[in-house]
Design a protein around this motif. Structure first.
Motif, short mmCIF file in Angstrom:
data_model
loop_
_atom_site.label_atom_id
_atom_site.label_comp_id
_atom_site.label_asym_id
_atom_site.label_seq_id
_atom_site.Cartn_x
_atom_site.Cartn_y
_atom_site.Cartn_z
N HIS A 1 7.36 -14.73 -10.09
CA HIS A 1 6.55 -15.71 -10.83
C HIS A 1 6.82 -15.66 -12.33
O HIS A 1 5.89 -15.69 -13.14
N HIS B 1 0.28 -12.66 -7.60
CA HIS B 1 -0.61 -13.25 -8.62
C HIS B 1 -1.72 -12.28 -9.06
O HIS B 1 -2.04 -12.21 -10.25
N SER C 1 6.23 -8.92 -11.69
CA SER C 1 5.86 -10.28 -11.30
C SER C 1 6.08 -10.56 -9.81
O SER C 1 6.80 -11.47 -9.43
#
Ligand code: GUN
Ligand code: ZN
Length: 432
Positions: free
Chosen positions: A274, A237, A234
């Motif tokens: 994220h 994006h 993570s």
């Protein structure tokens, strides 16, 4: 001549994570301090008057006063084949990997190149005061052999692993599920626990491993529970979106690793920017470690690590350079950029927390706190000697400093390799 060394200087070591600015109970600090070393281990540390009584009469005395002696710094995520990738003008993560990183890593098929870079890599770490690192090697077995061979020669406490990657990358940096397993297995039997070397099973990240390779990583980790697992999670994006396409059954990014049994107290996940609520709770429940890589996260525009949020959910957190996505080998520079990332989120990192983090905090995240990360008796004598007046700008600023916390903050904000006056590995001074 005695085999003992007595280092003199100001001596600082942490006992626990500071709870806040006022928390002065979590470290020991001796203004007129000393560390007594024998056979690569710390015999005693603290006030000079007390420690000196324990020393042989002919112990070698090394006077570092007025410099600050601390445990060697620990970098929990770095890529050894990226020393010639650092500072490449890239867009974000996937572009950076494809344009610069994968092509560079193909060169490590050559054992001669691997050996040359391994030696230069450790020179850099030690010049920057880093005595332990968890490192990604390239896909080639030769790169990991070079890494561990050089670490053993220098008696370094190092963690490493060859990356496993069998898709979405050029042929020159791909293995297969079987060869990745076989090479990792051979490396574990040759290097894990040899000297101060420790092995990490290293599936690079979900994008570059097929489900078949993940199964092999699972088998390796199950067969060698005392080895680490290191990977990426993570960070960016586009990376998260591609992972979801490649693993449509997974609930989220972490679930890819979870499905293959790759979570736990010895599992290190680079970035963790994220994450969803679910991912955070699964990490907390399994004791998995989130690794904050500030200079890399800024350089690749990846995002802001939520240290306070992860802490509130009891996720273990380490800090690292991530060279060559990261832009500096120095854990001091890393702290400085980390401070700014947290500052942008109104999370204020206190200097006591900073220096705890790059020593005992990171040692705990590697489950190595009995061996490194403090100056406790019986631990390995990896020590850094810090000069808070190393540059004219630092010396000028230090004229107005009145407390240890202020000095530490100057060191992290203005310091770099010039502040490393000396590094000791298992009690021996490193020449650089
Ligand atoms: N994700 C997969 N490989 C890498 C790498 O080499 N560096 C960073 N920062 N992220 C990655
Ligand atoms: Zn990385």
């Amino acid at each position: 001549m005695s085999a003992e060394k007595l280092l003199r200087g100001r001596v600082l070591s942490f006992l626990d994570e500071p709870d806040g600015v006022e928390d002065t109970s979590v470290y020991t600090y001796a203004k007129d301090g000393a560390i007594l070393i024998r056979d690569g281990l710390i015999v005693a540390s603290g006030e000079h008057a007390e420690v000196a009584l324990r020393a042989d009469s002919d112990a070698e005395v090394v006077d570092h006063r007025p410099k600050l002696l601390m445990p060697g710094f620990i970098d929990t995520h770095i890529h050894f084949p990226q020393v010639q990738v650092i500072g490449s003008w890239a867009d974000q993560l996937l572009d950076w990997l494809n344009t610069y990183t994968f092509p560079e890593e193909t060169k490590f098929a050559d054992p001669g190149h691997s050996a040359r870079i391994a030696s230069l890599f450790f020179d850099e770490l030690l010049r920057h005061g880093t005595t332990t690192a968890a490192a990604f090697c390239s896909v080639h077995k030769a790169s990991a052999d070079a890494f561990f061979g050089e670490a053993e020669k220098r008696n370094l406490r190092m963690i490493g692993g060859k990356v496993m990657m069998d898709r979405n990358a050029p042929e020159g940096v791909c293995d297969t599920p079987q060869s990745g397993y076989d090479d990792s297995k051979a490396l574990i039997s040759q290097w894990h626990g040899k000297g101060r070397g420790l092995y990490a099973v290293t599936p690079r990240f979900a994008i570059t491993s097929t489900p078949e390779q993940m199964e092999m990583a699972q088998a390796l980790s199950a067969e060698h529970p005392d080895c680490y697992v290191q990977t990426h999670l993570s960070e960016n994006h586009d990376e998260i979106a591609l992972t979801a396409e490649l693993y449509p059954e997974a609930r989220d990014y972490l679930d890819v690793y979870e499905h293959y049994g790759l979570l736990g107290p010895k599992c290190l996940f680079g970035h963790c920017i994220h994450l969803t609520e679910r991912e955070r709770s699964a990490m907390a429940e399994t004791g998995s470690v989130a690794v904050f890589c500030p200079t890399s996260n800024l350089f690749l525009g990846s995002g802001l690590f939520d240290e306070a949020g992860l802490k509130a959910q009891n996720v273990r957190r380490a800090i690292a350079t991530d060279v060559g996505g990261g832009t500096n080998y120095s854990m001091l520079r890393t702290l400085d950029e980390g401070f700014k990332i947290l500052q942008l989120q109104r999370q204020r990192m206190h200097p006591l927390k900073s220096f705890y983090w790059i020593t005992l905090g990171n040692a705990r995240c590697l489950s190595l706190e009995e061996k490194i990360g403090t100056l406790d008796a019986g631990t390995e004598a990896d020590i850094v000697v810090l000069d808070s007046r190393a540059t004219s700008a630092m010396a000028l600023r230090m004229e107005t400093v009145t407390s240890l916390s202020e000095e530490l903050f100057v060191l992290q904000t203005l310091g770099d390799d010039r502040s490393i006056a000396q590094t000791y590995v298992a009690g021996e001074p490193v020449v650089f």
